[in-house]
Design a protein around this motif. Structure first.
Motif, PDB file in Angstrom:
ATOM      1  N   HIS A 110     -44.487  39.996  -2.594  1.00  0.00           N
ATOM      2  CA  HIS A 110     -44.911  39.476  -1.282  1.00  0.00           C
ATOM      3  C   HIS A 110     -44.813  40.553  -0.205  1.00  0.00           C
ATOM      4  CE1 HIS A 110     -45.106  35.236  -2.591  1.00  0.00           C
ATOM      5  NE2 HIS A 110     -44.065  35.535  -3.356  1.00  0.00           N
ATOM      6  N   SER A 111     -44.863  41.806  -0.639  1.00  0.00           N
ATOM      7  CA  SER A 111     -44.759  42.904   0.326  1.00  0.00           C
ATOM      8  C   SER A 111     -46.085  43.080   1.061  1.00  0.00           C
ATOM      9  CB  SER A 111     -44.379  44.197  -0.405  1.00  0.00           C
ATOM     10  OG  SER A 111     -44.232  45.265   0.506  1.00  0.00           O
ATOM     11  N   SER A 112     -46.128  42.575   2.281  1.00  0.00           N
ATOM     12  CA  SER A 112     -47.338  42.672   3.104  1.00  0.00           C
ATOM     13  C   SER A 112     -46.938  42.551   4.568  1.00  0.00           C
ATOM     14  CB  SER A 112     -48.338  41.566   2.742  1.00  0.00           C
ATOM     15  OG  SER A 112     -49.423  41.562   3.634  1.00  0.00           O
ATOM     16  N   ARG A 113     -47.625  43.293   5.392  1.00  0.00           N
ATOM     17  CA  ARG A 113     -47.287  43.308   6.813  1.00  0.00           C
ATOM     18  C   ARG A 113     -47.452  41.929   7.451  1.00  0.00           C
ATOM     19  NH1 ARG A 113     -49.977  48.088  10.110  1.00  0.00           N
ATOM     20  NH2 ARG A 113     -48.743  49.157   8.509  1.00  0.00           N
ATOM     21  N   ASN A 114     -48.404  41.161   6.945  1.00  0.00           N
ATOM     22  CA  ASN A 114     -48.688  39.865   7.564  1.00  0.00           C
ATOM     23  C   ASN A 114     -48.161  38.679   6.764  1.00  0.00           C
ATOM     24  OD1 ASN A 114     -50.189  41.094   9.674  1.00  0.00           O
ATOM     25  ND2 ASN A 114     -51.940  41.324   8.273  1.00  0.00           N
ATOM     26  N   CYS A 115     -47.469  38.947   5.684  1.00  0.00           N
ATOM     27  CA  CYS A 115     -46.974  37.855   4.827  1.00  0.00           C
ATOM     28  C   CYS A 115     -45.618  37.357   5.317  1.00  0.00           C
ATOM     29  CB  CYS A 115     -46.873  38.328   3.379  1.00  0.00           C
ATOM     30  SG  CYS A 115     -46.303  37.049   2.239  1.00  0.00           S
ATOM     31  N   ARG A 116     -45.481  36.042   5.394  1.00  0.00           N
ATOM     32  CA  ARG A 116     -44.209  35.436   5.791  1.00  0.00           C
ATOM     33  C   ARG A 116     -43.858  34.355   4.769  1.00  0.00           C
ATOM     34  NH1 ARG A 116     -44.796  39.280   8.283  1.00  0.00           N
ATOM     35  NH2 ARG A 116     -44.636  39.671  10.522  1.00  0.00           N
ATOM     36  N   PHE A 117     -42.589  34.330   4.384  1.00  0.00           N
ATOM     37  CA  PHE A 117     -42.148  33.361   3.371  1.00  0.00           C
ATOM     38  C   PHE A 117     -41.105  32.443   3.997  1.00  0.00           C
ATOM     39  CE2 PHE A 117     -40.173  31.704  -0.438  1.00  0.00           C
ATOM     40  CZ  PHE A 117     -41.196  31.692  -1.382  1.00  0.00           C
ATOM     41  N   PRO A 118     -41.265  31.126   3.889  1.00  0.00           N
ATOM     42  CA  PRO A 118     -40.314  30.194   4.537  1.00  0.00           C
ATOM     43  C   PRO A 118     -38.894  30.374   3.994  1.00  0.00           C
ATOM     44  CG  PRO A 118     -42.298  29.044   3.819  1.00  0.00           C
ATOM     45  CD  PRO A 118     -42.358  30.406   3.206  1.00  0.00           C
ATOM     46  N   LEU A 119     -37.934  30.476   4.894  1.00  0.00           N
ATOM     47  CA  LEU A 119     -36.540  30.630   4.485  1.00  0.00           C
ATOM     48  C   LEU A 119     -36.057  29.403   3.719  1.00  0.00           C
ATOM     49  CD1 LEU A 119     -33.903  32.276   4.605  1.00  0.00           C
ATOM     50  CD2 LEU A 119     -33.386  31.138   6.783  1.00  0.00           C
ATOM     51  N   GLU A 155     -35.598  41.224   5.771  1.00  0.00           N
ATOM     52  CA  GLU A 155     -35.630  40.707   7.152  1.00  0.00           C
ATOM     53  C   GLU A 155     -35.876  39.199   7.187  1.00  0.00           C
ATOM     54  OE1 GLU A 155     -38.312  41.035  11.255  1.00  0.00           O
ATOM     55  OE2 GLU A 155     -38.664  42.435   9.587  1.00  0.00           O
ATOM     56  N   VAL A 156     -35.117  38.515   8.041  1.00  0.00           N
ATOM     57  CA  VAL A 156     -35.353  37.110   8.361  1.00  0.00           C
ATOM     58  C   VAL A 156     -35.579  37.041   9.872  1.00  0.00           C
ATOM     59  CG1 VAL A 156     -34.440  34.775   8.330  1.00  0.00           C
ATOM     60  CG2 VAL A 156     -33.881  36.334   6.460  1.00  0.00           C
ATOM     61  N   ASN A 157     -36.787  36.646  10.289  1.00  0.00           N
ATOM     62  CA  ASN A 157     -37.099  36.669  11.720  1.00  0.00           C
ATOM     63  C   ASN A 157     -36.559  35.444  12.450  1.00  0.00           C
ATOM     64  OD1 ASN A 157     -38.912  34.538  11.236  1.00  0.00           O
ATOM     65  ND2 ASN A 157     -40.691  35.903  11.081  1.00  0.00           N
ATOM     66  N   GLN A 158     -36.843  35.376  13.738  1.00  0.00           N
ATOM     67  CA  GLN A 158     -36.302  34.297  14.567  1.00  0.00           C
ATOM     68  C   GLN A 158     -36.902  32.932  14.227  1.00  0.00           C
ATOM     69  OE1 GLN A 158     -37.027  35.587  18.587  1.00  0.00           O
ATOM     70  NE2 GLN A 158     -35.239  36.936  18.631  1.00  0.00           N
ATOM     71  N   ASP A 159     -38.018  32.929  13.556  1.00  0.00           N
ATOM     72  CA  ASP A 159     -38.663  31.667  13.170  1.00  0.00           C
ATOM     73  C   ASP A 159     -38.225  31.219  11.773  1.00  0.00           C
ATOM     74  OD1 ASP A 159     -40.135  31.601  15.562  1.00  0.00           O
ATOM     75  OD2 ASP A 159     -41.655  32.937  14.703  1.00  0.00           O
ATOM     76  N   ASN A 160     -37.113  31.767  11.291  1.00  0.00           N
ATOM     77  CA  ASN A 160     -36.599  31.442   9.950  1.00  0.00           C
ATOM     78  C   ASN A 160     -37.654  31.677   8.868  1.00  0.00           C
ATOM     79  OD1 ASN A 160     -33.932  30.681  10.611  1.00  0.00           O
ATOM     80  ND2 ASN A 160     -34.646  28.660  11.271  1.00  0.00           N
TER      81      ASN A 160
END
Length: 396
Positions: free
Chosen positions: A315-324, A348-353
């Motif tokens: 899932h290594s992608s600049r625009n990919c996000r995976f739900p925590l 990294e886990v961002n502020q939007d979890n």
């Protein structure tokens, strides 16, 4: 020059540390029969016993020989669990005959370890082990448990020593070994992370592997039926996860035993580990009971690490996000612990979890930074109302 730490890139095929089941494979060779094992160790116990035609038979009917009781009283070598109530503060505390247990002593030159009055027959050995489990290991009033463990561990070594010298076999031998294996597996989970001065996992593992090997030999060579064989074949696979030797042994079992639900589940988990499929492994592990989870426990760190590594590449992608939340479900961890684990590996886990996977960001934690306690909740929740005694007696 920038002092910023450069992340070390981890390849998809790397696995941290040596393969699981190292001790099993290192000493694999051929499966020795119980008689051969007993012969070899009995020779170490007493030089020259090869010439002895008869096997010694114990006549001691108490948990500790009278000679040792008097000797340890005189030398003030009684453990506090063995002292007669009311004499603790005496200049020379007295031993409680109902609580004192023969301690382990290393074989020494010139010392006769085959004296019948110093050896306990099989029925007394079994009674001793039941006392150690029910009245010491499972006692709610004896603590800390590290001290309880060390006392029981030493006395179980003494039991094993008496068994070897007398070449004990049969049902009582298997029952003793089964209780010993369960105790050591439970201890490997409960004492995980304790300081080495209180608990040494390598020593525990060595004795666990020896007892387990001996027990499986008893199943293979002794007359059946063996009602607990499925349980311990499965525990062997789970504790030695990834060991091709353990897998081979399981595949050579009779079809009825190999296809039993307990062994079949353990085989599936072992295959998932060998195939590097941590998602399937962790999903299957939810079906394990408490003691089986204790056996698998030491491999959970590797499984979770592999899952994060695989996802960091997949899932290594600049625009990919995976739900925590979804990652927490896959790891079978609480969300806060999942975020903590990600942080440890540089994920990294961002502020939007949301988890931001990157194959260049994944890093191995510094030694001592990752604590095994992260995975304890997964096992602890399965214990529920099970007592220590019920776990070691196999009531899971």
């Amino acid at each position: 020059m920038s002092n910023r730490r450069t992340s070390r890139r981890i390849s998809h095929s790397q696995r941290r540390g040596p393969p699981a089941g190292r001790e099993w494979r290192k000493n694999q060779g051929t499966w020795r029969s119980q008689g051969e094992t007993a012969m070899k160790e009995a020779e170490e116990e007493k030089p020259g016993c090869q010439e002895q035609e008869t096997v010694p038979r114990g006549s001691c009917q108490s948990m500790c020989p009278l000679r040792e009781l008097r000797e340890r009283e005189a030398q003030k070598r009684l453990h506090r669990f063995e002292i007669l109530e009311g004499t603790e503060k005496d200049r020379r505390p007295r031993a409680d005959p109902s609580r004192i247990v023969k301690e382990y002593s290393r074989p020494a030159a010139g010392k006769d370890s085959t004296i019948p009055t110093d050896l306990r027959p099989p029925a007394v050995l079994l009674k001793t082990v039941c006392y150690l489990i029910d009245d010491v290991a499972a006692s709610p009033s004896l603590h800390p448990w590290t001290e309880v463990y060390n006392f029981v561990f030493d006395r179980l070594r003494s039991v094993k020593q008496d068994m070897i010298i007398q070449r004990v076999s049969g049902l009582e031998s298997m029952t003793i070994l089964e209780l010993t294996v369960r105790f050591l597996i439970y201890a490997s989970y409960r004492l995980c992370g304790e300081p080495l001065r209180l608990y040494d996992p390598r020593i525990n593992d060595t004795h666990l592997q020896e007892s387990l090997s001996w027990l499986l030999d008893c199943y293979a060579t002794g007359a059946g039926p063996h009602p607990n064989q499925e349980e311990f074949q499965a525990l062997s696979l789970l504790y030695n996860l990834g060991s091709t030797r353990a897998m081979q042994h399981a595949m050579e079992l009779p079809e009825r035993l190999r296809n039993s639900p307990t062994v079949s589940l353990a085989l599936s988990i072992s295959r998932a580990f060998l195939e590097r499929n941590p998602v399937r492994l962790l999903r299957l592990s939810q079906k394990l009971n408490f003691l089986q989870s204790c056996a698998l426990h030491r491999h959970l760190g590797t499984c979770c690490r592999d899952l994060l590594l695989i996802y960091s590449h997949g899932h290594s992608s600049r625009n990919c996000r995976f739900p925590l939340n979804r990652l927490a479900e896959l790891l079978a961890l609480e969300r806060s612990l999942t975020a903590q684990l990600c942080q440890t590996y540089g994920v990294e886990v961002n502020q939007d979890n949301q988890v931001v996977f990157s194959k260049t960001a994944f890093t191995e934690p510094e030694q001592g930074k990752l604590h095994c306690e992260l995975y304890h909740n997964k096992v602890a929740e399965k214990q529920r109302d099970l007592t220590v005694g019920s776990v070691i007696h196999g009531y899971t």
